[in-house]
Design a protein around this motif. Sequence first.
Motif, PDB file in Angstrom:
ATOM      1  N   ILE B  46      49.968 -46.680 -29.856  1.00 10.40           N
ATOM      2  CA  ILE B  46      48.890 -46.828 -28.867  1.00 10.40           C
ATOM      3  C   ILE B  46      49.197 -47.974 -27.905  1.00 10.40           C
ATOM      4  CG2 ILE B  46      46.453 -47.513 -28.652  1.00 10.40           C
ATOM      5  CD1 ILE B  46      46.125 -46.267 -31.553  1.00 10.40           C
ATOM      6  N   ASP B  47      49.633 -49.082 -28.471  1.00 19.07           N
ATOM      7  CA  ASP B  47      49.950 -50.281 -27.691  1.00 19.07           C
ATOM      8  C   ASP B  47      51.081 -50.006 -26.690  1.00 19.07           C
ATOM      9  OD1 ASP B  47      50.236 -52.931 -26.870  1.00 19.07           O
ATOM     10  OD2 ASP B  47      51.401 -53.527 -28.633  1.00 19.07           O
ATOM     11  N   VAL B  48      52.138 -49.379 -27.180  1.00 25.01           N
ATOM     12  CA  VAL B  48      53.305 -49.113 -26.329  1.00 25.01           C
ATOM     13  C   VAL B  48      52.936 -48.134 -25.209  1.00 25.01           C
ATOM     14  CG1 VAL B  48      55.566 -47.964 -26.335  1.00 25.01           C
ATOM     15  CG2 VAL B  48      55.053 -49.724 -28.051  1.00 25.01           C
ATOM     16  N   GLU B  49      52.214 -47.090 -25.552  1.00 23.80           N
ATOM     17  CA  GLU B  49      51.814 -46.101 -24.542  1.00 23.80           C
ATOM     18  C   GLU B  49      50.987 -46.763 -23.434  1.00 23.80           C
ATOM     19  OE1 GLU B  49      50.301 -41.779 -25.194  1.00 23.80           O
ATOM     20  OE2 GLU B  49      48.533 -43.043 -25.340  1.00 23.80           O
ATOM     21  N   TYR B  50      50.012 -47.525 -23.857  1.00 24.01           N
ATOM     22  CA  TYR B  50      49.095 -48.145 -22.892  1.00 24.01           C
ATOM     23  C   TYR B  50      49.826 -49.171 -22.021  1.00 24.01           C
ATOM     24  CZ  TYR B  50      44.699 -50.224 -21.214  1.00 24.01           C
ATOM     25  OH  TYR B  50      43.662 -50.675 -20.440  1.00 24.01           O
ATOM     26  N   ILE B  64      47.583 -56.965 -26.964  1.00 21.91           N
ATOM     27  CA  ILE B  64      46.616 -56.733 -28.043  1.00 21.91           C
ATOM     28  C   ILE B  64      47.307 -57.064 -29.369  1.00 21.91           C
ATOM     29  CG2 ILE B  64      45.028 -55.078 -26.943  1.00 21.91           C
ATOM     30  CD1 ILE B  64      46.724 -52.844 -28.226  1.00 21.91           C
ATOM     31  N   ASN B  65      46.551 -57.690 -30.245  1.00 25.33           N
ATOM     32  CA  ASN B  65      47.119 -58.130 -31.518  1.00 25.33           C
ATOM     33  C   ASN B  65      46.574 -57.304 -32.678  1.00 25.33           C
ATOM     34  OD1 ASN B  65      48.667 -60.423 -30.519  1.00 25.33           O
ATOM     35  ND2 ASN B  65      46.647 -61.254 -29.971  1.00 25.33           N
ATOM     36  N   PHE B  66      47.493 -56.905 -33.537  1.00 21.62           N
ATOM     37  CA  PHE B  66      47.125 -56.053 -34.673  1.00 21.62           C
ATOM     38  C   PHE B  66      46.072 -56.739 -35.551  1.00 21.62           C
ATOM     39  CE2 PHE B  66      48.509 -53.989 -38.864  1.00 21.62           C
ATOM     40  CZ  PHE B  66      47.746 -52.856 -38.644  1.00 21.62           C
ATOM     41  N   VAL B  67      46.155 -58.053 -35.628  1.00 19.25           N
ATOM     42  CA  VAL B  67      45.211 -58.797 -36.470  1.00 19.25           C
ATOM     43  C   VAL B  67      43.748 -58.530 -36.057  1.00 19.25           C
ATOM     44  CG1 VAL B  67      45.247 -60.941 -35.113  1.00 19.25           C
ATOM     45  CG2 VAL B  67      44.940 -61.054 -37.602  1.00 19.25           C
ATOM     46  N   ASP B  68      43.544 -58.172 -34.791  1.00 23.47           N
ATOM     47  CA  ASP B  68      42.191 -57.869 -34.316  1.00 23.47           C
ATOM     48  C   ASP B  68      41.788 -56.402 -34.543  1.00 23.47           C
ATOM     49  OD1 ASP B  68      41.952 -60.478 -33.343  1.00 23.47           O
ATOM     50  OD2 ASP B  68      42.972 -59.928 -31.473  1.00 23.47           O
ATOM     51  N   TYR B  69      42.736 -55.600 -35.033  1.00 23.52           N
ATOM     52  CA  TYR B  69      42.458 -54.162 -35.207  1.00 23.52           C
ATOM     53  C   TYR B  69      42.861 -53.711 -36.604  1.00 23.52           C
ATOM     54  CZ  TYR B  69      41.668 -54.262 -30.244  1.00 23.52           C
ATOM     55  OH  TYR B  69      41.164 -54.548 -29.010  1.00 23.52           O
ATOM     56  N   SER B  77      39.404 -46.230 -32.598  1.00 17.64           N
ATOM     57  CA  SER B  77      38.548 -46.482 -31.450  1.00 17.64           C
ATOM     58  C   SER B  77      39.359 -47.043 -30.266  1.00 17.64           C
ATOM     59  CB  SER B  77      37.417 -47.395 -31.912  1.00 17.64           C
ATOM     60  OG  SER B  77      37.005 -48.248 -30.927  1.00 17.64           O
ATOM     61  N   LEU B  78      40.356 -47.853 -30.570  1.00 17.91           N
ATOM     62  CA  LEU B  78      41.255 -48.346 -29.512  1.00 17.91           C
ATOM     63  C   LEU B  78      41.998 -47.172 -28.866  1.00 17.91           C
ATOM     64  CD1 LEU B  78      42.363 -51.127 -28.382  1.00 17.91           C
ATOM     65  CD2 LEU B  78      44.323 -50.783 -29.897  1.00 17.91           C
ATOM     66  N   SER B  79      42.460 -46.276 -29.700  1.00 22.10           N
ATOM     67  CA  SER B  79      43.168 -45.099 -29.210  1.00 22.10           C
ATOM     68  C   SER B  79      42.286 -44.295 -28.249  1.00 22.10           C
ATOM     69  CB  SER B  79      43.579 -44.244 -30.418  1.00 22.10           C
ATOM     70  OG  SER B  79      44.147 -43.040 -30.017  1.00 22.10           O
ATOM     71  N   GLU B  80      41.039 -44.090 -28.643  1.00 22.85           N
ATOM     72  CA  GLU B  80      40.117 -43.302 -27.808  1.00 22.85           C
ATOM     73  C   GLU B  80      39.820 -44.003 -26.486  1.00 22.85           C
ATOM     74  OE1 GLU B  80      36.917 -42.672 -30.562  1.00 22.85           O
ATOM     75  OE2 GLU B  80      38.070 -41.170 -31.685  1.00 22.85           O
ATOM     76  N   GLN B  81      39.644 -45.319 -26.592  1.00 23.34           N
ATOM     77  CA  GLN B  81      39.343 -46.114 -25.389  1.00 23.34           C
ATOM     78  C   GLN B  81      40.501 -46.034 -24.375  1.00 23.34           C
ATOM     79  OE1 GLN B  81      38.719 -50.296 -26.424  1.00 23.34           O
ATOM     80  NE2 GLN B  81      39.465 -50.855 -24.379  1.00 23.34           N
ATOM     81  N   PHE B  82      41.715 -46.226 -24.851  1.00 21.97           N
ATOM     82  CA  PHE B  82      42.878 -46.203 -23.957  1.00 21.97           C
ATOM     83  C   PHE B  82      43.120 -44.789 -23.409  1.00 21.97           C
ATOM     84  CE2 PHE B  82      45.244 -50.134 -25.880  1.00 21.97           C
ATOM     85  CZ  PHE B  82      44.255 -50.948 -25.363  1.00 21.97           C
ATOM     86  N   GLN B  83      42.911 -43.806 -24.271  1.00 22.77           N
ATOM     87  CA  GLN B  83      43.132 -42.424 -23.823  1.00 22.77           C
ATOM     88  C   GLN B  83      42.260 -42.072 -22.627  1.00 22.77           C
ATOM     89  OE1 GLN B  83      42.993 -39.249 -26.816  1.00 22.77           O
ATOM     90  NE2 GLN B  83      44.476 -40.412 -28.015  1.00 22.77           N
ATOM     91  N   LYS B  84      41.028 -42.540 -22.653  1.00 20.39           N
ATOM     92  CA  LYS B  84      40.116 -42.253 -21.529  1.00 20.39           C
ATOM     93  C   LYS B  84      40.711 -42.759 -20.218  1.00 20.39           C
ATOM     94  CE  LYS B  84      35.767 -42.140 -23.976  1.00 20.39           C
ATOM     95  NZ  LYS B  84      34.949 -43.139 -24.635  1.00 20.39           N
ATOM     96  N   GLU B  85      41.266 -43.976 -20.264  1.00 14.11           N
ATOM     97  CA  GLU B  85      41.886 -44.542 -19.063  1.00 14.11           C
ATOM     98  C   GLU B  85      43.129 -43.757 -18.658  1.00 14.11           C
ATOM     99  OE1 GLU B  85      41.224 -49.136 -20.128  1.00 14.11           O
ATOM    100  OE2 GLU B  85      42.674 -48.803 -18.520  1.00 14.11           O
ATOM    101  N   ILE B  86      43.916 -43.370 -19.661  1.00 12.69           N
ATOM    102  CA  ILE B  86      45.166 -42.682 -19.362  1.00 12.69           C
ATOM    103  C   ILE B  86      44.895 -41.287 -18.784  1.00 12.69           C
ATOM    104  CG2 ILE B  86      47.369 -41.857 -20.322  1.00 12.69           C
ATOM    105  CD1 ILE B  86      47.116 -44.161 -22.429  1.00 12.69           C
ATOM    106  N   VAL B  87      43.855 -40.627 -19.288  1.00 10.12           N
ATOM    107  CA  VAL B  87      43.482 -39.316 -18.753  1.00 10.12           C
ATOM    108  C   VAL B  87      43.167 -39.439 -17.260  1.00 10.12           C
ATOM    109  CG1 VAL B  87      41.619 -37.598 -18.738  1.00 10.12           C
ATOM    110  CG2 VAL B  87      42.688 -38.234 -20.897  1.00 10.12           C
ATOM    111  N   GLU B  88      42.424 -40.471 -16.907  1.00  9.72           N
ATOM    112  CA  GLU B  88      42.099 -40.677 -15.489  1.00  9.72           C
ATOM    113  C   GLU B  88      43.362 -40.871 -14.667  1.00  9.72           C
ATOM    114  OE1 GLU B  88      39.248 -40.181 -13.916  1.00  9.72           O
ATOM    115  OE2 GLU B  88      38.723 -39.507 -15.938  1.00  9.72           O
ATOM    116  N   PHE B  89      44.265 -41.699 -15.198  1.00 12.85           N
ATOM    117  CA  PHE B  89      45.520 -41.968 -14.505  1.00 12.85           C
ATOM    118  C   PHE B  89      46.344 -40.696 -14.337  1.00 12.85           C
ATOM    119  CE2 PHE B  89      50.082 -42.660 -15.446  1.00 12.85           C
ATOM    120  CZ  PHE B  89      50.460 -43.154 -14.203  1.00 12.85           C
TER     121      PHE B  89
END
Lengths: 159, 159
Positions: B46-50, B64-69, B77-89
């Motif tokens: 997820i991190d690399v894609e974003y 983003i740090n793994f310790v926070d996730y 939830s991080l995956s879903e959040q980033f995907q929304k942005e990527i879909v728009e892009f």
Amino acid sequence: MQRFFEYNWQVRDEWFDWCNQLPYEQLVKERSGGVGGILYTLFHIIDVEYSWIRGIQGKEDIVINFVDYHSLEKVRSLSEQFQKEIVEFMKINLRERKMELVNVPWDNDTYTVDEILHHIIAHEIHHIGQLSIWARELELKPVSANFIGRNLTNIKPRW
Amino acid sequence: MQRFFEYNWQVRDEWFDWCNQLPYEQLVKERSGGVGGILYTLFHIIDVEYSWIRGIQGKEDIVINFVDYHSLEKVRSLSEQFQKEIVEFMKINLRERKMELVNVPWDNDTYTVDEILHHIIAHEIHHIGQLSIWARELELKPVSANFIGRNLTNIKPRW
């Protein structure tokens, strides 16, 4: 699409080189997960790619048996032989055939050429990821899976 | 290209579902090879894609740090959040930008948009292949990696 084939073939070749450092027992040793072994993974990737490409071409499936390719040299040579045929096939305009439907003898469903090409690409990358786990288990550095930074050999001028 | 993103996201979601059966210790257990663990693999993908997608957009990198996730729910939830942005892009016409050069802060080299998109795709498939080895080590059936036979959710009408 074509670049993924170029990438997969380059990475596959690097894995063949990498395998040279292993004794034969390690190449054929049964391992957990995937298709169960290093040499068999490479054989399986080649077999699956070739079968689907023949399927797209409407050609009869050729069954190849691992027992006949039980050495690194034989598997590598099979890879080179099939690649030559696939390169010729890929010189046609695949874009025009993307939505064409394909039936193959080993599957009851029908798929588009586009789906099958995606399938071949993902199939190889997936199995190569597995080789890299087994490499670390052998305490060896795996081949890089990076797509960026590679100088790929063009099958034909880019689509 | 777009279909590979759709495929990767569908397979990733299936791995999130698959992870539900594991106790937390197994999700974060250190394993041999890859990036060293199941939950961290998903986070890393997820991190690399974003990061690369932001790079293509010329946006600043967000660390983003793994310790926070450190839970399945947070990573999903991080995956879903980033995907929304990527879909728009991805709704823009990426084809037109294929040959555009991109610089990112974590790499000295310059890559084309096309190379980066290939890189993101291969990166995820590669790491998912590793999850499937760990699944078998846990004596569990991995998620299918087949591209064919999937009903993919379209990001936008096909290019």
